[in-house]
Design a protein around this motif. Structure first.
Motif, PDB file in Angstrom:
ATOM      1  N   UNK A 108       0.783  -1.211  -0.210  1.00 16.93           N
ATOM      2  CA  UNK A 108      -0.013  -0.013   0.073  1.00 16.93           C
ATOM      3  C   UNK A 108       0.713   1.370  -0.065  1.00 16.93           C
ATOM      4  N   UNK A 109       1.973   1.133  -0.065  1.00 14.40           N
ATOM      5  CA  UNK A 109       2.987   2.382   0.167  1.00 14.40           C
ATOM      6  C   UNK A 109       3.901   2.762  -0.934  1.00 14.40           C
ATOM      7  N   UNK A 110       4.199   3.970  -1.150  1.00 15.99           N
ATOM      8  CA  UNK A 110       5.544   4.379  -1.683  1.00 15.99           C
ATOM      9  C   UNK A 110       6.771   4.747  -1.017  1.00 15.99           C
ATOM     10  N   UNK A 111       7.805   4.472  -1.501  1.00 10.66           N
ATOM     11  CA  UNK A 111       9.108   5.183  -0.740  1.00 10.66           C
ATOM     12  C   UNK A 111       9.446   6.571  -1.345  1.00 10.66           C
ATOM     13  N   UNK A 112       9.593   7.570  -0.845  1.00 11.63           N
ATOM     14  CA  UNK A 112      10.148   8.860  -1.320  1.00 11.63           C
ATOM     15  C   UNK A 112      11.477   9.037  -0.697  1.00 11.63           C
ATOM     16  N   UNK A 113      12.616   9.471  -1.627  1.00  7.57           N
ATOM     17  CA  UNK A 113      13.787   9.352  -1.309  1.00  7.57           C
ATOM     18  C   UNK A 113      14.437  10.900  -1.964  1.00  7.57           C
ATOM     19  N   UNK A 114      15.032  11.713  -1.211  1.00 13.74           N
ATOM     20  CA  UNK A 114      15.561  12.750  -1.571  1.00 13.74           C
ATOM     21  C   UNK A 114      16.871  13.246  -0.776  1.00 13.74           C
ATOM     22  N   UNK A 115      17.640  13.958  -1.653  1.00 16.00           N
ATOM     23  CA  UNK A 115      19.185  14.458  -1.117  1.00 16.00           C
ATOM     24  C   UNK A 115      19.439  15.977  -1.467  1.00 16.00           C
ATOM     25  N   UNK A 116      20.046  16.332  -0.503  1.00 14.97           N
ATOM     26  CA  UNK A 116      20.344  17.920  -0.614  1.00 14.97           C
ATOM     27  C   UNK A 116      21.760  18.248  -0.166  1.00 14.97           C
ATOM     28  N   UNK A 117      22.655  19.036  -0.725  1.00 18.61           N
ATOM     29  CA  UNK A 117      23.845  19.446  -0.031  1.00 18.61           C
ATOM     30  C   UNK A 117      23.705  20.910   0.537  1.00 18.61           C
ATOM     31  N   UNK A 118      24.546  21.175   1.605  1.00 18.09           N
ATOM     32  CA  UNK A 118      24.472  22.347   2.409  1.00 18.09           C
ATOM     33  C   UNK A 118      25.952  22.916   2.282  1.00 18.09           C
ATOM     34  N   UNK A 119      25.903  24.155   1.923  1.00 13.64           N
ATOM     35  CA  UNK A 119      27.123  24.821   1.937  1.00 13.64           C
ATOM     36  C   UNK A 119      28.049  24.875   2.927  1.00 13.64           C
ATOM     37  N   UNK A 120      27.623  24.528   4.413  1.00 14.95           N
ATOM     38  CA  UNK A 120      28.316  24.374   5.431  1.00 14.95           C
ATOM     39  C   UNK A 120      28.905  25.897   5.925  1.00 14.95           C
TER      40      UNK A 120
END
Length: 357
Positions: A61-73
């Motif tokens: 019954x479910x979907x998997x959601x995946x995201x990625x992001x970089x931060x400049x520190x």
């Protein structure tokens, strides 16, 4: 490198997305893999969708959601000026990634992080950075489950967030139609106003009260992923497109327009205005509407909803103690325009965020 590309070419992010990434990953969505026992995983939205996250449908019954992001520190302007601590940039890293999960209408379940740092970084600073990540994750109930930690020439921060959503419930950018209402969950321009105020004014020329200054800097110190709002939208099944405003409201509206193949008319008089944003615009001689629409990482959600269901969605939000603002409508003409109070229409003012090459 393709035969028509010059080795000296260094395009901006939108050009690279259009000319390199889109052709490279064309047709990726729809890919699937099946295990020997028949369980199947399908890539519902891949890199070709250019959405906030990738979406996998799995048997069940479910979907998997995946995201990625970089931060400049440490390259944050306000970090360099001493307004943000190591704890703050850790907190920001987590929330920036969790916001992408919220924008898909999903429930965050985990965060994986990459934390690289110079060997000279004191233990206390490293601890503060990791505590910021941990505490942001606690805010949304999604643990930091590991990743990579090690040395580098400077602080480098990146993360990947994971969420789950009911099958078919992921909020993509591609579903808006002419006639849909364009909405946003709250005022924008606060983060940009903090940069304008603390970055442009000399310390001895500050004119805001301490409580107002704290409200400004909180946009960077304690950003919030709007998970509850995203879940209300997803479960309502009446929201046709959505993304967060991490690149600014103008950029968000333009992205929805491009992905959905529609245009928008944004009503200037309907834009929610935070009092602090108006005050800073006046202090720094800025155009208020440009600040509201331009480059500002506010993590609000900009979305479309079918006109017939807008009032029902408003009630769903109200019942949850939440609100959103109707700021315009989608059009068949593929232009994004601002309608001034006097009825004049023009291009949206403000500069959307463009990542450096």
């Amino acid at each position: 490198m393709g035969p028509t590309q010059s080795a000296a070419t260094a395009s901006d992010e939108p050009t690279r997305l259009a000319d390199i990434i889109a052709p490279m990953f064309s047709g990726q969505s729809g890919w699937s893999q099946r295990l020997h026992d028949g369980v199947q995983a399908e890539l519902v939205a891949g890199a070709d969708a250019q959405d906030d996250c990738a979406v996998f449908g799995i048997d069940g019954p479910m979907e998997i959601v995946v995201g990625s992001d970089y931060v400049r520190g440490p390259k944050f302007q306000l970090y360099e000026l001493g307004y943000l601590s190591n704890y703050d940039i850790g907190y920001y890293l987590a929330m920036a990634n969790l916001s992408d999960i919220a924008a898909m209408g999903a429930l965050p379940i985990a965060l994986l992080t990459v934390v690289r740092y110079p060997r000279s970084l004191p233990d206390a600073d490293f601890t503060a950075l990791m505590e910021g990540i941990r505490d942001a994750c606690r805010q949304v109930g999604a643990p930091n489950v590991g990743g990579d930690i090690g040395s580098a020439e400077r602080i480098i921060l990146s993360a990947s967030a994971v969420g789950i959503v009911e099958r078919g419930g992921s909020l993509l950018r591609t579903g808006a139609h002419a006639g849909d209402r364009l909405c946003v969950t709250g005022p924008t321009g606060v983060a940009a106003s903090a940069q304008r105020y603390f970055g442009a004014l000399a310390p001895d020329s500050s004119k805001l009260r301490p409580a107002e200054e704290e409200a400004l800097i909180s946009a960077w110190r304690r950003p919030q992923a709007l998970v509850r709002q995203g879940r209300c939208m997803s479960t309502s099944r009446v929201v046709t497109s959505c993304q967060d405003t991490s690149d600014g409201l103008k950029a968000g509206v333009q992205s929805l327009a491009a992905a959905s193949g529609v245009g928008f008319v944004v009503e200037e008089s309907a834009l929610p205005v935070a009092g602090i944003v108006a005050e800073v615009a006046q202090l720094t001689d800025g155009d208020l509407t440009s600040v509201i629409l331009g480059d500002s990482v506010d993590f609000q959600l900009v979305f479309t909803v079918t006109e017939d269901e807008a009032s029902r969605l408003s009630k769903i939000f109200a019942d949850a103690g939440l609100q959103f603002f109707d700021i315009g409508c989608a059009t068949a003409e593929r232009e994004v325009r601002l309608r001034r109070a006097d009825g004049r229409e023009e291009e949206l003012p403000g500069a959307p965020w463009r990542h450096a090459t």
